[in-house]
Design an enzyme around this catalytic site. Structure first.
Site, short mmCIF file in Angstrom:
data_model
loop_
_atom_site.label_atom_id
_atom_site.label_comp_id
_atom_site.label_asym_id
_atom_site.label_seq_id
_atom_site.Cartn_x
_atom_site.Cartn_y
_atom_site.Cartn_z
CG HIS A 158 -1.96 -1.05 1.21
ND1 HIS A 158 -2.80 -1.26 0.15
CD2 HIS A 158 -2.30 -1.99 2.14
CE1 HIS A 158 -3.62 -2.29 0.41
NE2 HIS A 158 -3.31 -2.74 1.61
CG ASP A 193 -3.04 -8.44 0.50
OD1 ASP A 193 -2.22 -8.74 1.38
OD2 ASP A 193 -4.08 -7.78 0.72
CG HIS A 195 -6.55 -5.25 1.72
ND1 HIS A 195 -6.05 -6.21 2.57
CD2 HIS A 195 -7.64 -4.73 2.33
CE1 HIS A 195 -6.81 -6.27 3.66
NE2 HIS A 195 -7.78 -5.38 3.54
CG ASP A 282 -5.08 -10.26 3.12
OD1 ASP A 282 -4.79 -10.78 2.03
OD2 ASP A 282 -4.82 -9.07 3.38
#
Length: 341
Positions: A158, A193, A195, A282
């Site tokens: 991120h 991931d 995200h 995740d």
């Protein structure tokens, strides 16, 4: 397969997290590393300590100003009246017309995109050593290894060139990809991931020598909220070299695997010399952040598919949060990747 881990990263154990207006315990806890190390033990994959990477490996994706900030911000923060134990910004600039601040409170808002990546006294050392792991794994692959794994925390995908966010400090995934680029004309990244890897996308968005591909939960209703949509395809020289595959949060194994197959088809068309995988775990159905509904079998299938693509591959650990299932999620992915039952 060589695996790299640095014990210094355990000293980073952030506390602050703001979710839906509530102050909660941060999800990126040091215990994550212990559960992942247990998985490597079960796989009989020993870890080795990485050497210190040159600062130039970090500057390949990050600004010098940002690196200086990460290294010094906690000490500077402690000079503020009534300073808290972690660097957590409370104001964020509109960068299109903002001026870089001289004080640490303003610099924190400039270099941190949200409040979920608090910086404590050991955070710089931890993220620096995590980056060393990413570089060491890339160097192993450049030296001829088929694959290598970097157990990195805090994670990185991120973080952009000069802004940390989403539990991430240095962008360890981008650092690994840039390191691979030193030995290959073209490098591909695959982020699985749950995200979207918005920082990695931002770093390479205007480039055609690094293809960025991400399979993730639809950001219209999930972090990072504003980035990660299918219409984001790159810009300038990078137009056509960014692929986002957002999925509903209800997605289970078959939809997730189909998206990874689509991602690998695009990567095959690009014909990279090497692949960097942002290995988030995740997407698991019982991950505490509840992003998607992938089973352990889904992770095994994903690992097998990525290995069968046949690229020299660096696996960089990204998300996957504290649950009883985290260890098994890593074991299942690695079993698939290594071709084990």
């Amino acid at each position: 397969m060589k695996c790299f881990y640095a014990r210094e990263t355990e000293a980073h154990d952030p506390i602050f997290r703001l979710t839906h207006g509530a102050i909660l315990r941060n999800a990126e806890q040091a215990e994550r590393a212990g559960r992942l190390l247990t998985g490597l033990d079960l796989l009989s994959l020993p870890v080795q300590e990485p050497p210190v990477a040159p600062r130039a490996a970090l500057e390949a994706v990050h600004t010098a100003q940002f690196l200086d900030y990460l290294e010094t911000c906690w000490d500077e923060w402690q000079k503020l009246p009534g300073a808290g134990p972690e660097v957590v910004p409370n104001a964020f600039p509109q960068r299109s017309f903002a001026t870089y601040p001289t004080g640490i409170a303003g610099q924190a808002g400039w270099h941190m995109g949200d409040t979920s990546a608090p910086i404590g006294p050991n955070s710089w050392r931890a993220t620096r050593r995590a980056a060393d792991c990413a570089v060491a794994a890339a160097d192993a692959v450049l030296a001829g290894d088929r694959a290598a794994y970097a157990l990195t925390r805090p994670p990185g995908h991120h973080t952009s060139a000069d802004m940390a966010a989403g539990h991430c400090l240095l962008n360890v995934s981008a650092i690994a990809a840039a390191r691979l680029r030193e030995g290959h004309d073209r490098v591909a990244t695959l982020d699985i991931d749950v995200h979207h890897g918005n920082g990695t996308q931002d770093i390479f968005y205007h480039r055609d020598d690094v293809l960025t591909v991400s399979v993730h939960a639809d950001p219209s209703a999930y972090y990072p909220w504003f980035v990660g949509h299918a219409h984001e395809v790159g810009a300038g020289a990078g137009e056509g070299f960014n692929l986002n595959i957002p999925l509903p949060r209800t997605s289970t194994d078959d939809a997730w695997i189909a998206a990874i197959e689509t991602a690998l088809d695009r990567i095959a068309g690009y014909a990279p010399g090497a692949l960097m995988v942002s290995l988030g775990l995740d997407a698991h159905e019982r991950d505490p952040l509840l992003g998607m509904k992938v089973s352990w079998d889904g992770f095994t299938r994903a690992g097998r598919l990525i290995a069968e693509a046949g690229y020299p591959t660096v696996l960089v650990q990204e998300g996957g949060y504290l649950s009883e299932d985290l260890t098994t999620s890593l074991v299942c992915f690695m079993n698939g990747f290594l071709g084990r039952e």
